[in-house]
Structures are given as C-alpha cells and as structure tokens.
Write an enzyme that holds these catalytic residues in place. Structure first.
Site, PDB file in Angstrom:
ATOM      1  N   TYR A  26      14.361 -27.636  -7.564  1.00 35.80           N
ATOM      2  CA  TYR A  26      15.310 -26.217  -7.267  1.00 35.80           C
ATOM      3  C   TYR A  26      16.162 -26.073  -8.661  1.00 35.80           C
ATOM      4  O   TYR A  26      16.542 -24.975  -9.154  1.00 35.80           O
ATOM      5  CB  TYR A  26      15.814 -26.274  -6.006  1.00 35.80           C
ATOM      6  CG  TYR A  26      16.924 -25.016  -5.793  1.00 35.80           C
ATOM      7  CD1 TYR A  26      16.324 -23.883  -5.375  1.00 35.80           C
ATOM      8  CD2 TYR A  26      18.147 -25.151  -5.896  1.00 35.80           C
ATOM      9  CE1 TYR A  26      16.990 -22.983  -5.047  1.00 35.80           C
ATOM     10  CE2 TYR A  26      19.038 -23.872  -5.773  1.00 35.80           C
ATOM     11  CZ  TYR A  26      18.292 -22.697  -5.153  1.00 35.80           C
ATOM     12  OH  TYR A  26      19.075 -21.738  -4.868  1.00 35.80           O
ATOM     13  N   GLU A  81      28.138 -36.502  -4.764  1.00 34.62           N
ATOM     14  CA  GLU A  81      27.384 -36.764  -5.623  1.00 34.62           C
ATOM     15  C   GLU A  81      25.924 -35.932  -5.534  1.00 34.62           C
ATOM     16  O   GLU A  81      25.424 -35.261  -6.409  1.00 34.62           O
ATOM     17  CB  GLU A  81      26.810 -38.299  -5.973  1.00 34.62           C
ATOM     18  CG  GLU A  81      25.541 -38.378  -6.665  1.00 34.62           C
ATOM     19  CD  GLU A  81      25.566 -37.992  -8.105  1.00 34.62           C
ATOM     20  OE1 GLU A  81      26.876 -38.247  -8.676  1.00 34.62           O
ATOM     21  OE2 GLU A  81      24.623 -38.001  -8.822  1.00 34.62           O
ATOM     22  N   VAL A  85      20.109 -29.483   1.634  1.00 30.27           N
ATOM     23  CA  VAL A  85      19.333 -29.358   2.849  1.00 30.27           C
ATOM     24  C   VAL A  85      18.108 -28.729   2.372  1.00 30.27           C
ATOM     25  O   VAL A  85      17.850 -27.614   1.651  1.00 30.27           O
ATOM     26  CB  VAL A  85      20.161 -27.994   3.760  1.00 30.27           C
ATOM     27  CG1 VAL A  85      19.324 -27.725   4.777  1.00 30.27           C
ATOM     28  CG2 VAL A  85      21.495 -28.139   4.186  1.00 30.27           C
ATOM     29  N   GLY A  93      22.923 -23.706   9.741  1.00 29.51           N
ATOM     30  CA  GLY A  93      24.271 -24.391   9.996  1.00 29.51           C
ATOM     31  C   GLY A  93      24.263 -25.677   9.615  1.00 29.51           C
ATOM     32  O   GLY A  93      25.292 -26.378   9.916  1.00 29.51           O
ATOM     33  N   GLY A  95      24.034 -27.318   6.691  1.00 29.62           N
ATOM     34  CA  GLY A  95      24.789 -27.685   5.441  1.00 29.62           C
ATOM     35  C   GLY A  95      26.327 -27.614   5.695  1.00 29.62           C
ATOM     36  O   GLY A  95      27.232 -28.578   5.588  1.00 29.62           O
ATOM     37  N   PRO A 124      24.041 -18.959  -3.924  1.00 28.09           N
ATOM     38  CA  PRO A 124      24.263 -19.393  -2.438  1.00 28.09           C
ATOM     39  C   PRO A 124      25.251 -20.778  -2.241  1.00 28.09           C
ATOM     40  O   PRO A 124      26.083 -20.644  -1.528  1.00 28.09           O
ATOM     41  CB  PRO A 124      22.652 -19.919  -1.776  1.00 28.09           C
ATOM     42  CG  PRO A 124      21.688 -19.210  -3.000  1.00 28.09           C
ATOM     43  CD  PRO A 124      22.610 -19.094  -4.148  1.00 28.09           C
ATOM     44  N   TYR A 129      30.551 -22.518  -0.821  1.00 29.53           N
ATOM     45  CA  TYR A 129      31.839 -23.515  -1.373  1.00 29.53           C
ATOM     46  C   TYR A 129      33.025 -22.742  -1.218  1.00 29.53           C
ATOM     47  O   TYR A 129      34.224 -23.093  -0.898  1.00 29.53           O
ATOM     48  CB  TYR A 129      31.643 -24.323  -2.732  1.00 29.53           C
ATOM     49  CG  TYR A 129      30.793 -25.262  -2.792  1.00 29.53           C
ATOM     50  CD1 TYR A 129      30.278 -25.965  -1.606  1.00 29.53           C
ATOM     51  CD2 TYR A 129      29.815 -25.370  -3.829  1.00 29.53           C
ATOM     52  CE1 TYR A 129      29.361 -26.873  -1.510  1.00 29.53           C
ATOM     53  CE2 TYR A 129      28.764 -26.229  -3.833  1.00 29.53           C
ATOM     54  CZ  TYR A 129      28.637 -27.260  -2.973  1.00 29.53           C
ATOM     55  OH  TYR A 129      27.711 -28.080  -2.748  1.00 29.53           O
TER      56      TYR A 129
END
Lengths: 147, 147
Positions: A26, A81, A85, A93, A95, A124, A129
């Site tokens: 990704y 580190e 998901v 939910g 994460g 995202p 965060y």
C-alpha cells in the site's frame, strides 16, 4: 462483527509479517521490505518487540508492532513501529481498538509519550491520528544508512 | 587537540543531559525537554540506552545516545536518538569520530540499518549526513501523544 484484541504469540508472527507486507505494498515500498520471519522471531524471543493482533472470528485482520525506547527530552517512550488493518476490514473500528490497546499499554509501562510516523500523503491515516488528538510534526526529516 | 571517544559510564550522564539541553536550546525547543537525570540513570541501568562520549582533555564535549530497535521492513536497527557536539568544539572532527563509533557499534550488534532524524532547517547537520552517504527521506511526518 466481533473484534477481539489480544497480545500476539510467537506462532502469530507469520500472520503479522503478512500484514506488514500488505501495508508495504500500500505504501508503494514492497521492494524495501527485506526482513524475514526468523528476524521477527528472534526480536520477539529477545523481547525487543511486542505485538497485538486483532481477531475477527479466527482470522488475524490487524496488528500493531511496538517497542520501548527512550526520548532524551521526555523519558521513557513507547514507539509504534507498525499499525495495520487489512484493507478489506477497514471502517469497522478495528484500528481504534488496536490504537486504544497500544495507548493503554504505554500508560501501563509508565511511558511519558508515544511516537510513530506517517506518510505525508496517507490521508486516511492522518485523519485518524488527528481524531485521536495526536500532534503531527512536519519539520523533521528521516535519515538512514542501510548496511 | 586530542579527541578520545569512549563508552559513557553512569557518572557521565549529568554531562550528557547538559549537552542534550544545549542542543534542545539550539533547536529552539528547551521548553520541550522535561526529562530528568533519574530517568536517564534508570534507562542506563536497564540497558535501554547506550551513550558514547567525546573527551577533550578531561572534559566531555560531545555525545551520542542510541538504542536497539526493530524495523519491520529491515530487521534489527540501531536508532540514534541524540548526537551532540558542544558548539565551541565544532569543526574539529569530533562529530565524525562519534558518528564512526556509532556506525561501528551498529555493525558489531549485527544491525541491518541505522536511523535518526534531523530538523529540515539544520543545514550544517544535513551537509554532514549527506557527506556520510546517509539517505534523507522527506515524505514522512512524525506523530506523537504526550501523557
């Protein structure tokens, strides 16, 4: 969907490495991933890493990898580190549950702060965060030497 | 000027923290530094940090602070948390000697890479790291939560 977070066992590490590879793809960086299951097992055995895994039924669909470090400015620190998901399990939910377990563990270990890194284009992740109240610092660059 | 690099002892930590504070002031962030000597001593006793110090005559004029971590992509990693040469002792090659000792230690510990961070406006540091052949990555942001 029933989601369960638990501490990873040594036998989960092959699933953890599968998720790390999925995220590296990704992040357009699979070619940067050279680590092996043996390295993970050694780090796990020597208690140099901790992992939590998110279970849906009997499948591991997410994980965190973290370790103790030390901030010369703040003191004891827990460093996140990796935090993953699996793509088809996002938006449920999972994460949030993994993140909450990580924060709880940091407090349990008497850490003064937690840190991690995020790619500047990963919208995202940045939104997530910011929702957690994390401070995002944009004025540091990363440096590395690979042997 | 005779420069000697040696592994720090516990009794050197008050000098190490003095240097860390000096750099925090240079980085315009002294208000961010809340750590105490007791925290350094605990981390040192628990082997969560290693330090090298640079001596000129009997004075500590520079130091590195580093620790073992784990890269999920590369394996065992040595992280350079802090790297300081006191301002009036720059340009004598002290930083190079400290850096070389750090790289040597990383190889001795069988690390696959070393990492650190640098402020994007710290031109002298950036020039030094580029001269060492370090790769500078500009597309990551730092995230943190302070308790």
């Amino acid at each position: 969907m029933e989601i369960r977070i638990r501490r990873a066992q040594r036998s989960d590490l092959s699933e953890v490495i599968r998720l790390v590879r999925e995220l590296a793809i990704y992040e357009k960086a699979e070619h940067e991933m050279w680590s092996t299951l043996e390295q993970y097992e050694l780090a796990f055995d020597e208690k140099r890493i901790s992992c939590d895994v998110a279970m849906v039924e009997n499948e591991i669909v997410g994980c965190t990898v973290y370790y103790d470090t030390f901030s010369t400015w703040k003191g004891k620190m827990l460093y996140l580190e990796d935090f993953i998901v699996s793509e088809s399990y996002r938006k449920y939910g999972i994460g949030q549950k993994l993140y909450d377990a990580f924060i709880e563990e940091a407090k349990k270990r008497d850490c003064k702060l937690v840190r991690w890194e995020v790619l500047d284009w990963n919208e995202p992740a940045l939104r997530f965060y910011e929702k957690q109240g994390a401070i995002i610092e944009k004025d540091w660059w990363k440096a590395k030497v690979v042997f």
